[in-house]
Scaffold this active site. Structure first.
Site, PDB file in Angstrom:
ATOM      1  N   LEU A   7       0.883  -1.164   0.000  1.00  0.00           N
ATOM      2  CA  LEU A   7       0.000   0.000   0.000  1.00  0.00           C
ATOM      3  C   LEU A   7       0.916   1.208   0.000  1.00  0.00           C
ATOM      4  O   LEU A   7       1.896   1.238   0.745  1.00  0.00           O
ATOM      5  CB  LEU A   7      -0.882   0.023   1.251  1.00  0.00           C
ATOM      6  CG  LEU A   7      -2.171  -0.790   1.244  1.00  0.00           C
ATOM      7  CD1 LEU A   7      -2.848  -0.701   2.607  1.00  0.00           C
ATOM      8  CD2 LEU A   7      -3.123  -0.319   0.160  1.00  0.00           C
ATOM      9  N   ASP A   8       0.599   2.199  -0.814  1.00  0.00           N
ATOM     10  CA  ASP A   8       1.415   3.419  -0.833  1.00  0.00           C
ATOM     11  C   ASP A   8       1.452   4.055   0.546  1.00  0.00           C
ATOM     12  O   ASP A   8       0.542   3.856   1.362  1.00  0.00           O
ATOM     13  CB  ASP A   8       0.834   4.433  -1.831  1.00  0.00           C
ATOM     14  CG  ASP A   8       0.796   3.890  -3.244  1.00  0.00           C
ATOM     15  OD1 ASP A   8       1.727   3.165  -3.613  1.00  0.00           O
ATOM     16  OD2 ASP A   8      -0.181   4.182  -3.955  1.00  0.00           O
ATOM     17  N   ARG A   9       2.470   4.845   0.780  1.00  0.00           N
ATOM     18  CA  ARG A   9       2.620   5.525   2.069  1.00  0.00           C
ATOM     19  C   ARG A   9       1.368   6.339   2.402  1.00  0.00           C
ATOM     20  O   ARG A   9       0.937   6.413   3.553  1.00  0.00           O
ATOM     21  CB  ARG A   9       3.856   6.449   2.025  1.00  0.00           C
ATOM     22  CG  ARG A   9       4.128   7.181   3.326  1.00  0.00           C
ATOM     23  CD  ARG A   9       5.327   8.098   3.205  1.00  0.00           C
ATOM     24  NE  ARG A   9       5.181   9.065   2.135  1.00  0.00           N
ATOM     25  CZ  ARG A   9       4.475  10.201   2.237  1.00  0.00           C
ATOM     26  NH1 ARG A   9       3.834  10.489   3.346  1.00  0.00           N
ATOM     27  NH2 ARG A   9       4.404  11.031   1.221  1.00  0.00           N
ATOM     28  N   ASP A  10       0.741   6.946   1.382  1.00  0.00           N
ATOM     29  CA  ASP A  10      -0.419   7.795   1.626  1.00  0.00           C
ATOM     30  C   ASP A  10      -1.745   7.042   1.520  1.00  0.00           C
ATOM     31  O   ASP A  10      -2.810   7.651   1.498  1.00  0.00           O
ATOM     32  CB  ASP A  10      -0.410   9.015   0.703  1.00  0.00           C
ATOM     33  CG  ASP A  10      -0.210   8.661  -0.759  1.00  0.00           C
ATOM     34  OD1 ASP A  10      -0.006   7.469  -1.064  1.00  0.00           O
ATOM     35  OD2 ASP A  10      -0.247   9.576  -1.601  1.00  0.00           O
ATOM     36  N   SER A  11      -1.681   5.719   1.467  1.00  0.00           N
ATOM     37  CA  SER A  11      -2.892   4.893   1.491  1.00  0.00           C
ATOM     38  C   SER A  11      -2.958   4.148   2.819  1.00  0.00           C
ATOM     39  O   SER A  11      -1.962   4.002   3.511  1.00  0.00           O
ATOM     40  CB  SER A  11      -2.894   3.901   0.329  1.00  0.00           C
ATOM     41  OG  SER A  11      -2.882   4.592  -0.909  1.00  0.00           O
TER      42      SER A  11
END
Length: 198
Positions: free
Chosen positions: A50-54
């Site tokens: 998962l992306d850092r901002d997800s």
């Protein structure tokens, strides 16, 4: 060695790995948070990213076969996300998302997309998303069979609806359920048995 299966609610601004690697820290006094800051279990690895901002559900395991089959797009296991987007998508925009979008020369596979009738009950994000009174937002539920880099964000942006918040709520039969950001639990016997059938 016994196989382990851990469900983790990855918070916003946390890397989907157990070390910072080559990722520069947020600041000299504020290192990046990683999985090791939350999950004190050794020798397990994330299935996908998962992306850092997800935010949302991650599966951590030391079972290579399960990891491979859930990660390899040939096996087409669903991943479901709640996605907050800017503006109200038209039926045409939702249909585009469902049929597939061409992003950087790659056409995404068809997926399931529906507008949620009400805002889902989620813990507040820290920091909160930017809120602009003049621009409405809508929550979508999107179920994909693949997981290219930043795919959901690129898909919604391609139809004119940038993603503001992205929370994965399911991987195959595994559900985020009542976990809170930063919490983890061991998979139940039923969840483990179904993973072994994948």
């Amino acid at each position: 060695m016994a196989h382990q299966y851990i469900l983790f609610y990855k918070p916003y601004n946390v890397l989907s790995q157990f070390s910072e690697g080559n990722t520069p820290p947020a600041s000299a006094t504020e290192p990046r948070l990683t999985l090791k800051d939350f999950v004190p279990v050794s020798d397990v690895y994330p299935v996908g990213r998962l992306d850092r901002d997800s935010e949302g559900l991650m599966l951590l395991t030391n079972h290579g076969r399960v990891q491979h089959r859930l990660s390899d797009p040939r096996f087409a296991h669903p991943r479901t996300y709640w996605v907050q987007v800017e503006q109200v998508p038209s039926v045409a925009a939702l249909t585009q998302l469902q049929k597939g979008i061409t992003i950087k020369g790659y056409r995404t596979l068809p997926c399931q997309v529906k507008r949620l009738r009400a805002e889902p009950t989620l813990p507040p994000r820290d920091p909160p998303i930017r809120f602009r009174q003049s621009i409405p937002t809508v929550w979508l539920e999107m179920t994909l069979q693949e997981g290219k880099n930043r795919q959901v964000r690129r898909m919604t942006a391609a139809v004119g609806h940038p993603t503001l918040r992205l929370v994965r709520i399911a991987i195959a039969h595994l559900q985020l359920g009542t976990l809170s950001p930063g919490q983890w639990r061991v998979a139940t016997t039923d969840e483990r048995q179904k993973l072994l059938q994948i």
